[in-house]
Design an enzyme around this catalytic site. Structure first.
Site, PDB file in Angstrom:
ATOM      1  CG  ASP A 139      38.934  40.720  36.314  1.00 58.16           C
ATOM      2  OD1 ASP A 139      37.786  40.158  35.436  1.00 58.16           O
ATOM      3  OD2 ASP A 139      39.071  41.385  35.431  1.00 58.16           O
ATOM      4  N   GLY A 153      43.094  38.626  33.098  1.00 61.57           N
ATOM      5  CA  GLY A 153      44.511  38.846  32.473  1.00 61.57           C
ATOM      6  C   GLY A 153      45.427  39.713  33.002  1.00 61.57           C
ATOM      7  CB  CYS A 209      41.768  46.134  30.023  1.00 62.91           C
ATOM      8  SG  CYS A 209      40.754  44.801  30.212  1.00 62.91           S
ATOM      9  N   GLY A 210      44.039  42.319  30.367  1.00 62.29           N
ATOM     10  CA  GLY A 210      44.203  40.846  29.722  1.00 62.29           C
ATOM     11  C   GLY A 210      43.022  40.352  28.616  1.00 62.29           C
ATOM     12  CG  HIS A 211      38.552  41.245  30.470  1.00 64.37           C
ATOM     13  ND1 HIS A 211      39.044  42.430  30.936  1.00 64.37           N
ATOM     14  CD2 HIS A 211      37.273  41.120  29.660  1.00 64.37           C
ATOM     15  CE1 HIS A 211      37.601  43.104  31.119  1.00 64.37           C
ATOM     16  NE2 HIS A 211      36.958  42.977  30.379  1.00 64.37           N
TER      17      HIS A 211
END
Length: 362
Positions: free
Chosen positions: A283, A288, A121-123
């Site tokens: 999203d 991300g 999970c980039g964010h």
């Protein structure tokens, strides 16, 4: 609407603790709810069994081996409490802060959403970097950059927190290596035939040009995009391109990215996208880890050269900037920069007489 195991009201006798404290952030519009299981002030949170973050994630997912396993233990009641109504919503995202794999990282995290858990999970990583500095868990200067190292189920990632004038001005997420695994896979949908590109970037993403299905990346098209995303994810369930050599935990399509081309900037490509994950969730950010997957595909196509940036917009108009930092035998190391902001702190409670217990989903 077809009911799912999490659509029905949960019993008030569920094993979730009666008090759960969270710190909430958003990264480019996508929420991230942080639960620090290592903070004794949180008190009473069930353990996350396992010797590594990957093992803890596999345990949390449960023996069903997918995000839809109906029963995953006591800590999962906390996830449901925080993501379900009336305390959350179907688009909520968050993470449990857990011990790292070793002293090389500041902490670990188990990412969760409406239907269960994700390996990347980039964010969320960006939000966690900002949170670690905001809370003093990782000391930071008033001006300059500070690295925050985080163990996630797909490996060790980094969040470089940028500071100026005593405040956080942005976060750069450095992902695990990204690689492509299949190109132009034909997938039939109710809107027509789509050509799908598959890339792994901590999780597996399927990329589709929205125009191939007669759609645009706009709010008006979101219902159709979400439906097509669910269809494509299901159609690719057994495709070999979705398999990861790391095993079942990292295999299978997590998100379907619908993108459209915008005029290039002087610095490189410019695209707008929406990522459909879980059971048709949207999203709000440019995604991300999904941006990492797009970078791998664009680099393979020769559209992203040394020093080029991808300007990546979301359906809400927020922006991430992505670039390829280096190449390794395992794939491309990518960096994605965005901004994360604190939205509040919460103390959630469970009334023992509340028949809805951990809540419901519509």
């Amino acid at each position: 609407m077809t009911a799912t195991p999490e659509s029905a009201p949960a019993s008030a006798s569920a094993s979730a603790p009666t008090v759960v404290r969270t710190a909430d952030y958003h990264t480019a519009g996508e929420p991230f709810r942080i639960v620090d299981t290592l903070d004794t002030f949180s008190g009473g949170l069930p353990p996350a069994p396992g010797d590594t973050v990957a093992e803890r994630c596999a345990t949390a997912i449960g023996p069903g081996g997918s995000g839809t396993a109906p029963r995953r233990g006591a800590l999962d009641d906390v996830r449901r409490l925080l993501v379900q109504e009336p305390r959350g919503h179907a688009g909520m995202y968050g993470g449990f802060v857990v011990p790292p794999d070793d002293d090389g990282a500041h902490f670990g995290v188990l990412f969760w959403h409406k239907d269960g858990y994700s390996t990347a999970c980039g964010h969320g990583t960006m939000a966690l970097g900002a949170w670690a500095v905001d809370t003093g868990r990782v000391p930071a200067p008033a001006d300059g950059d500070v690295p925050v190292r985080i163990d996630v189920p797909s490996g060790r990632v980094g969040a470089t927190v940028h500071r100026a004038g005593g405040r956080t001005t942005g976060v750069t997420f450095r992902n695990v290596p990204a690689r492509t695994s299949a190109r132009k896979v034909p997938v039939a949908t109710t809107l027509g035939l789509a050509e799908v590109d598959i890339a792994h970037a901590g999780a597996c993403y399927a990329s589709v040009a929205a125009r191939d299905l007669g759609l645009e990346v706009t709010r008006a098209c979101l219902p159709s995009l979400a439906r097509a995303g669910v269809e494509i994810r299901a159609a690719l369930a057994t495709h070999p391109g979705t398999w990861h050599p790391g095993g079942p935990l990292l295999s299978g399509v997590y998100g379907v990215i619908f993108y459209e081309e915008l005029p290039d900037t002087p610095f490189g490509p410019h695209q707008r996208n929406v990522t459909v994950f879980a059971d048709g969730q949207i999203d709000r950010s440019p995604c991300g880890s999904g941006t990492s997957a797009r970078l791998a595909l664009l680099a393979e196509d020769g559209r992203l050269g040394a020093g080029d940036d991808l300007l990546h917009e979301s359906v809400t108009g927020t922006v991430f900037t992505g670039r390829v930092a280096s190449a390794t035998p395992a794939g491309l190391v990518t960096e994605v920069t965005g901004a994360a902001y604190r939205t509040g702190e919460h103390t959630f409670t469970v009334d023992p007489y509340d028949a809805l217990g951990t809540g419901f989903l519509l």
